[in-house]
Motif scaffolding. Structure first.
Motif, PDB file in Angstrom:
ATOM      1  N   LYS A 121     -16.935  72.452  54.779  1.00  0.00           N
ATOM      2  CA  LYS A 121     -16.066  71.597  53.979  1.00  0.00           C
ATOM      3  C   LYS A 121     -14.759  72.314  53.649  1.00  0.00           C
ATOM      4  O   LYS A 121     -14.644  73.529  53.804  1.00  0.00           O
ATOM      5  CB  LYS A 121     -16.768  71.190  52.683  1.00  0.00           C
ATOM      6  N   THR A 122     -13.792  71.534  53.162  1.00  0.00           N
ATOM      7  CA  THR A 122     -12.492  72.070  52.756  1.00  0.00           C
ATOM      8  C   THR A 122     -12.243  71.714  51.302  1.00  0.00           C
ATOM      9  O   THR A 122     -12.433  70.561  50.905  1.00  0.00           O
ATOM     10  CB  THR A 122     -11.357  71.475  53.623  1.00  0.00           C
ATOM     11  N   SER A 123     -11.818  72.682  50.528  1.00  0.00           N
ATOM     12  CA  SER A 123     -11.541  72.421  49.116  1.00  0.00           C
ATOM     13  C   SER A 123     -10.139  71.844  48.942  1.00  0.00           C
ATOM     14  O   SER A 123      -9.268  71.989  49.809  1.00  0.00           O
ATOM     15  CB  SER A 123     -11.658  73.711  48.302  1.00  0.00           C
ATOM     16  N   GLU A 124      -9.925  71.203  47.792  1.00  0.00           N
ATOM     17  CA  GLU A 124      -8.605  70.640  47.491  1.00  0.00           C
ATOM     18  C   GLU A 124      -7.559  71.744  47.424  1.00  0.00           C
ATOM     19  O   GLU A 124      -6.415  71.547  47.857  1.00  0.00           O
ATOM     20  CB  GLU A 124      -8.664  69.894  46.159  1.00  0.00           C
ATOM     21  N   LYS A 125      -7.935  72.900  46.910  1.00  0.00           N
ATOM     22  CA  LYS A 125      -6.993  74.028  46.817  1.00  0.00           C
ATOM     23  C   LYS A 125      -6.563  74.495  48.204  1.00  0.00           C
ATOM     24  O   LYS A 125      -5.386  74.815  48.431  1.00  0.00           O
ATOM     25  CB  LYS A 125      -7.617  75.189  46.056  1.00  0.00           C
ATOM     26  N   GLU A 126      -7.492  74.537  49.136  1.00  0.00           N
ATOM     27  CA  GLU A 126      -7.157  74.955  50.506  1.00  0.00           C
ATOM     28  C   GLU A 126      -6.169  73.987  51.134  1.00  0.00           C
ATOM     29  O   GLU A 126      -5.234  74.392  51.844  1.00  0.00           O
ATOM     30  CB  GLU A 126      -8.427  75.047  51.343  1.00  0.00           C
ATOM     31  N   SER A 163      -7.675  68.511  56.041  1.00  0.00           N
ATOM     32  CA  SER A 163      -9.030  68.771  55.574  1.00  0.00           C
ATOM     33  C   SER A 163      -9.985  68.926  56.755  1.00  0.00           C
ATOM     34  O   SER A 163     -10.799  69.867  56.802  1.00  0.00           O
ATOM     35  CB  SER A 163      -9.503  67.629  54.666  1.00  0.00           C
ATOM     36  N   LYS A 170     -13.279  76.707  60.080  1.00  0.00           N
ATOM     37  CA  LYS A 170     -14.420  77.434  59.528  1.00  0.00           C
ATOM     38  C   LYS A 170     -15.614  77.352  60.489  1.00  0.00           C
ATOM     39  O   LYS A 170     -16.329  78.339  60.702  1.00  0.00           O
ATOM     40  CB  LYS A 170     -14.811  76.851  58.172  1.00  0.00           C
TER      41      LYS A 170
END
Length: 255
Positions: A121-126, A163, A170
């Motif tokens: 997954k991808t975080s909002e910060k990333e 995203s 990853k």
């Protein structure tokens, strides 16, 4: 790790928004080939990019393992494909462009499902950090907004693609950790590029001098070439993965 795009986030992202922050390692080693392609695309008869009709944004254009791909996604990918073809002076027919667009969306969906199933997954910060990197390549916030308005994407769809892209990165880092390129491969690539450059210099019409183009030493571009070749190897593995996943997938094309 430098952020680099995969083959599935093509056209607009590469050409309009993310080229500067995603292609640093590619430009030097590909310069000769790209310049030649661009020149050949502009010389002689100019090839026209075919017009392909967009579809209703709510229309389901394909299903992948029961998951719908809507017309809005198709229209955005279609515009990206058209922009890439225009950038490189490529022609073609409308059916081929339609098929290319739909197939790219299907491949992207298959990969997205695989990545999600493995828990990447991808975080909002990333996502926000990535967008900051993009904006840093523009003179101002206004210039970035202008580029976004001229592209097929909105901020919402840009974030969605970023995203998916970062989650895919990853996945690749974990699933394909041993993508290595030998010194011999780097040297072979460099020598081929140098020979091509020298051939271009020798092709100047009689009585004209070829533009000065000093070719860099291997040590100057070795890291860039290695990075590009490693990325190409990873993309080959991704394409093989997609083809294998397709064998066990239910795919419906509805346009």
């Amino acid at each position: 790790m430098k952020k680099k795009l995969t083959m599935f986030l093509v056209a607009m992202l590469t050409a309009v928004l993310l080229a500067a922050c995603g292609s640093d390692g590619n430009n030097a080693s590909k310069e000769g080939n790209e310049n030649k392609e661009a020149q050949e695309g502009q010389e002689g008869q100019e090839q026209q990019t075919p017009e392909v009709e967009e579809v209703d944004p709510e229309k389901v254009v394909a299903k992948v393992n029961g998951q719908e791909i809507k017309g809005q996604e198709y229209n955005e990918m279609l515009q990206q494909t058209q922009m890439m073809m225009m950038q490189f002076g490529q022609g073609g027919d409308a059916k081929a462009m339609k098929d290319q667009t739909l197939n790219a969306l299907i491949d992207q969906q298959i990969l997205s499902q695989e990545v999600e199933s493995k828990g990447y997954k991808t975080s909002e910060k990333e996502i926000e950090d990535y967008i900051k990197d993009i904006k840093a390549n523009y003179e101002s916030e206004e210039k970035f907004e202008e580029a976004l308005e001229e592209s097929p994407l909105t901020m919402e769809t840009l974030k969605a693609q970023i995203s998916e892209e970062l989650a895919l990165q990853k996945y690749m880092e974990k699933e394909f950790p041993d993508t290595k390129v030998t010194d011999e491969q780097v040297k072979e690539y460099y020598n081929q590029a140098k020979e091509q450059n020298e051939a271009q210099q020798a092709e100047a019409p009689e009585g004209e001098e070829a533009p000065a183009n000093e070719f860099p030493e291997l040590a100057e571009v070795e890291d860039q070439i290695r990075g590009q070749l490693e990325q190409e190897e990873t993309q080959k593995k991704l394409q093989t993965l997609v083809e294998d996943l397709k064998k066990d997938s239910e795919i419906e094309k509805l346009i």
